[in-house]
Design a protein around this motif. Sequence first.
Motif, short mmCIF file in Angstrom:
data_model
loop_
_atom_site.label_atom_id
_atom_site.label_comp_id
_atom_site.label_asym_id
_atom_site.label_seq_id
_atom_site.Cartn_x
_atom_site.Cartn_y
_atom_site.Cartn_z
N PHE A 22 35.74 53.90 45.21
CA PHE A 22 36.40 52.92 44.35
C PHE A 22 36.28 53.21 42.85
O PHE A 22 36.84 52.49 42.04
N ALA A 23 35.56 54.27 42.48
CA ALA A 23 35.56 54.69 41.07
C ALA A 23 36.63 55.77 40.90
O ALA A 23 36.96 56.49 41.84
N ASN A 24 37.17 55.86 39.70
CA ASN A 24 38.17 56.90 39.39
C ASN A 24 39.35 56.90 40.36
O ASN A 24 39.74 57.93 40.90
N ARG A 25 39.91 55.73 40.57
CA ARG A 25 41.07 55.62 41.47
C ARG A 25 42.34 55.91 40.67
O ARG A 25 43.09 55.02 40.29
N ASP A 26 42.57 57.17 40.48
CA ASP A 26 43.67 57.62 39.63
C ASP A 26 44.74 58.29 40.49
O ASP A 26 44.52 59.37 41.04
N ALA A 44 45.30 61.96 39.74
CA ALA A 44 44.25 62.96 39.93
C ALA A 44 44.79 64.07 40.82
O ALA A 44 45.60 63.82 41.72
N PRO A 45 44.37 65.33 40.61
CA PRO A 45 44.96 66.46 41.36
C PRO A 45 44.88 66.30 42.87
O PRO A 45 45.84 66.62 43.59
N ASP A 46 43.74 65.82 43.40
CA ASP A 46 43.61 65.69 44.86
C ASP A 46 44.53 64.60 45.41
O ASP A 46 45.18 64.78 46.45
N ILE A 47 44.64 63.48 44.68
CA ILE A 47 45.54 62.40 45.13
C ILE A 47 46.99 62.86 45.02
O ILE A 47 47.81 62.58 45.91
N GLN A 48 47.32 63.57 43.95
CA GLN A 48 48.68 64.07 43.79
C GLN A 48 49.05 65.04 44.92
O GLN A 48 50.18 65.01 45.42
N GLU A 49 48.12 65.89 45.33
CA GLU A 49 48.41 66.81 46.43
C GLU A 49 48.67 66.03 47.72
O GLU A 49 49.59 66.36 48.49
N SER A 97 49.03 52.71 38.70
CA SER A 97 47.96 53.39 37.97
C SER A 97 47.17 52.44 37.09
O SER A 97 45.93 52.43 37.11
N GLU A 98 47.85 51.60 36.33
CA GLU A 98 47.18 50.66 35.43
C GLU A 98 46.42 49.60 36.22
O GLU A 98 45.32 49.20 35.84
#
Length: 591
Positions: free
Chosen positions: A82-86, A89-94, A270-271
């Motif tokens: 639950f931290a850095n839920r972006d 982020a490269p891994d989420i984008q992939e 994102s926000e």
Amino acid sequence: MDASEINNMKCCKETDLNEDPKIIGNDLQMIRDWLRKQPHLKVREDDASLLIFLRSSKYSIQRAKEKLDNYYSMVTLLPEFFANRDPFAPDIQELLRVGTMVPLPNTIGDCGPRIILFAFDYDADLVPYTTLIKACLMLLDILMVEDLNTVVSGVYLLSDPAKCALNYILQFTPSYISKHVYCMETGYPLRLKGIQVENCPAAMEAAVRFLRNYLNGKISKRLHVYSADSNPNGLKKEIPLELMPIEYGGKNGSMKELGVIWKKKMESYSEWFRDGTKYKTNESLRTGMPKTTDNELGIDGSFRKLQDLNEDSVSVQNDLEKIREWLKKQPHLNVRDGQFFQSVQVSEILITDDASLLIFLRSSKYSIQRTKEKLDNYYSMITLLPEIFDDLDPFAPDIQALLNVGTMVPLPNTFGKCGPRIILCGYGYDPVLVPYTTIVKASLMIYDILMAEDLNTVAFGVYMVIDLKRFSLKYALQLTPTIVTQHLYCIETGYPLRLKGMQIENCPSALDVTVKIVKACLKGKVSNRVRTIYILIYEFYVWFLFSCMCTGRIAIFKRKLPLKCCPSSMVEQMDQLKSWEVSIQRQGALS
């Protein structure tokens, strides 16, 4: 129906819920009044956010309070998810680029649960298992905000591991599985209506069985697994063919197009995700006992980030340094810094990083002398027993055959909050495919994993539960004095863990002598901790009936050893035993 329409989400509307606005307003106010008295809770308090918890609780205010507390506690306890839920982020984008984790447009019924598809088609190095969990939970958050079907009727997970990389299986640790299941079953205020696994390869069957052990009883029964060769037309499944995506022969949206839609959707949040980092619990302000990963998840072994061990970090570091100095003076121990598990043959080195040496120090109750002995015993054991410790390969055919049966597992909950880990060793293997030496090897591999991951095991030991219900008598012929002695040596002397006890369930009378021999080989303390529960023997049953006729205790005995457990050879005495029971019941001895 055109391509754009087929991908549109079909959602029930607020008017379908028949809510009374006045009652809803009063309920929300009662929840807000309660929140003001909870200093540890910082939550989203707008109507829409609180309604998610009220509706998913079927309008029970008490249940809504519990779900609010569970959800925001989960956010605090599991920062890795639950931290850095972006979304960028490269891994989420992939993951989003591949686009095979999507909700499907049509639900099971007009206002039924939402189907979420998870097709494993990722590079395990670019999208690790932790990223899959994080993205899955981000998707659930979006559905909680936007989809009434998800909130009111729950979700049905549709998983397709056909293209799952074997690297993922190595990432399915008990810790991560336990945390993922905790989020789905307890943390999120949603009902998990079922799980359907499609195209399950043989290599994944063990992982699925392992997962089943962590699901609660109701959900475990709703886990349905179908292999790749299952006939989709001839087999009636929980999710019918028409509710499958177009790529699976159904009519429920196109995965390719849904992937694009939900990539944009998640990026648009994102926000919202960034703002959500401030909403969680402060466990130091909670009235009563704070929630921790240990008392909530059981297997995590975090001990409130080691607080329960009451370690003095300065003393521990001094002790570790003393141990390292001693190791340098032991020419027979090949010392090398590194991590606990390495690709090199473990018997060639002795690992001396802090985490590895702490295993031996903690299991020795911080006695430096005892730690030295346990280090020497453990690595000597590996050298002395190459038949057990050489070629520890989880993908070896015999180990895979054992894992596919899935009856050798650590259990999630321990004896007490900080008690020993319970390890279940059931049988049901083919003695030809899985000889007894393989069972020994696999059990010790599990020991090594628990030593690396589970503080309960290290600090408080293990309790073995051995179920011989499906034990093949062919194994009895493999129980030579040599292999039994080697196994007991590993458990009692070689490994730095305390064997707190052993319970043998469903022991056939034919194995009585074997069990007594094993018990005689154990040390006095451990031998006294062996408990054997036999399959009901006729003579025992008759004796208990006779001795309990005037005491009324036979009811307790019957619950432990029911009549139906009698061996087949005793079938001819069944009628006589039943008549005795009737006679005793008439005398009022049975309650």
